[in-house]
Design a protein around this motif. Sequence first.
Motif, mmCIF file in Angstrom:
data_model
loop_
_atom_site.group_PDB
_atom_site.id
_atom_site.type_symbol
_atom_site.label_atom_id
_atom_site.label_comp_id
_atom_site.label_asym_id
_atom_site.label_seq_id
_atom_site.Cartn_x
_atom_site.Cartn_y
_atom_site.Cartn_z
ATOM 1 N N SER A 67 0.930 -1.062 -0.082
ATOM 2 C CA SER A 67 -0.041 0.172 -0.021
ATOM 3 C C SER A 67 0.942 1.253 -0.105
ATOM 4 O O SER A 67 2.172 1.143 0.308
ATOM 5 C CB SER A 67 -1.115 0.116 1.143
ATOM 6 N N GLN A 100 0.303 -5.813 0.656
ATOM 7 C CA GLN A 100 -1.160 -6.193 0.204
ATOM 8 C C GLN A 100 -1.140 -7.706 -0.487
ATOM 9 O O GLN A 100 -2.348 -8.285 -0.637
ATOM 10 C CB GLN A 100 -1.835 -5.121 -0.822
ATOM 11 N N ASN A 122 -7.902 -9.110 -5.257
ATOM 12 C CA ASN A 122 -7.673 -7.925 -5.057
ATOM 13 C C ASN A 122 -6.217 -7.333 -5.832
ATOM 14 O O ASN A 122 -5.958 -6.447 -6.376
ATOM 15 C CB ASN A 122 -7.307 -7.476 -3.505
ATOM 16 N N ALA A 165 -3.551 -9.267 5.060
ATOM 17 C CA ALA A 165 -3.425 -8.130 4.136
ATOM 18 C C ALA A 165 -3.149 -6.710 4.927
ATOM 19 O O ALA A 165 -4.117 -6.615 5.694
ATOM 20 C CB ALA A 165 -4.027 -7.936 2.888
ATOM 21 N N ASP A 166 -2.401 -5.712 4.671
ATOM 22 C CA ASP A 166 -2.501 -4.512 5.162
ATOM 23 C C ASP A 166 -2.215 -4.615 6.814
ATOM 24 O O ASP A 166 -2.691 -3.523 7.165
ATOM 25 C CB ASP A 166 -3.885 -3.782 4.991
#
Length: 273
Positions: free
Chosen positions: A45, A51, A74, A156-157
């Motif tokens: 990100s 991600q 994604n 993720a993130d």
Amino acid sequence: MTRHLRSDRTLFRFSGPDAHTLLEDVLTGPFKPDATEAAWWALLSPQGKIQAEGLAVWRYEAWWLDVSTSVAENFFKRMRMYKLRAKAEIEDLSESHRVGWSSEPCEGSVPDNRGGGLGHHVLIAAENTEGWDTGEAYHEHRASIGIAELGPDFEADSTFPHDIAMDLLGGIDFAKGCYVGQEVVSRMKHRGTARRRPVLVSGIAEGTAAGTSVAAGGRDAGAIGTVHGGKAVGILRLDRISDASAAEIDGKPASLALPDWADYRFGESAPTE
């Protein structure tokens, strides 16, 4: 020879005259067509959090990248967004190809050099995987040498590349130009602000869930990933572990150790920005 089918990974193929430039400009890793090993990379990100991550192989005039199936949709969406008008094709190969792991060289394999001794990364047509093992062999081996992956070990993130030692294991090309999240990664490297690192955690009770906290000296030091054979990779705060023998998970003793490839130590405290 153990050949393990990795059903938790989705494979994509990037081709076309601008495919190499696209990958270099967006992802963290080194993309060298003459490389003889699979290259680790991450999509970040703008804030520098992972991600998607996986391995890249140059084959048949195209780049083949795998990601956790949990973030495949994604990843596909974001890479098409970054592509804009570039002359590159991005193909989802989930119907035709599979990702695997082998303890020794085999058809469709290249060495996976993350941490050393991880075996061979395999890309193969789906029809050629009949009889392949679908158990835990790969993940048990990975957990035993301290390699963390998105999906089994973190979401993720939630995690910086330094947290899983991508800076130490070839997952970041510090010599190339800008990519998404590059400013954060560069700052962490030059200021030495990485506090969390992969740690080998063993003696874990079966059934302990991924994400369970590790306490060290009575303080929360981080969390473990998915448990395989009583072992897991923990992404832990080094500065909170002064005594590795004093760790607990759910109030029960656990053993902590550093991977053979690690250049960090328990008790280290990163500078405050």
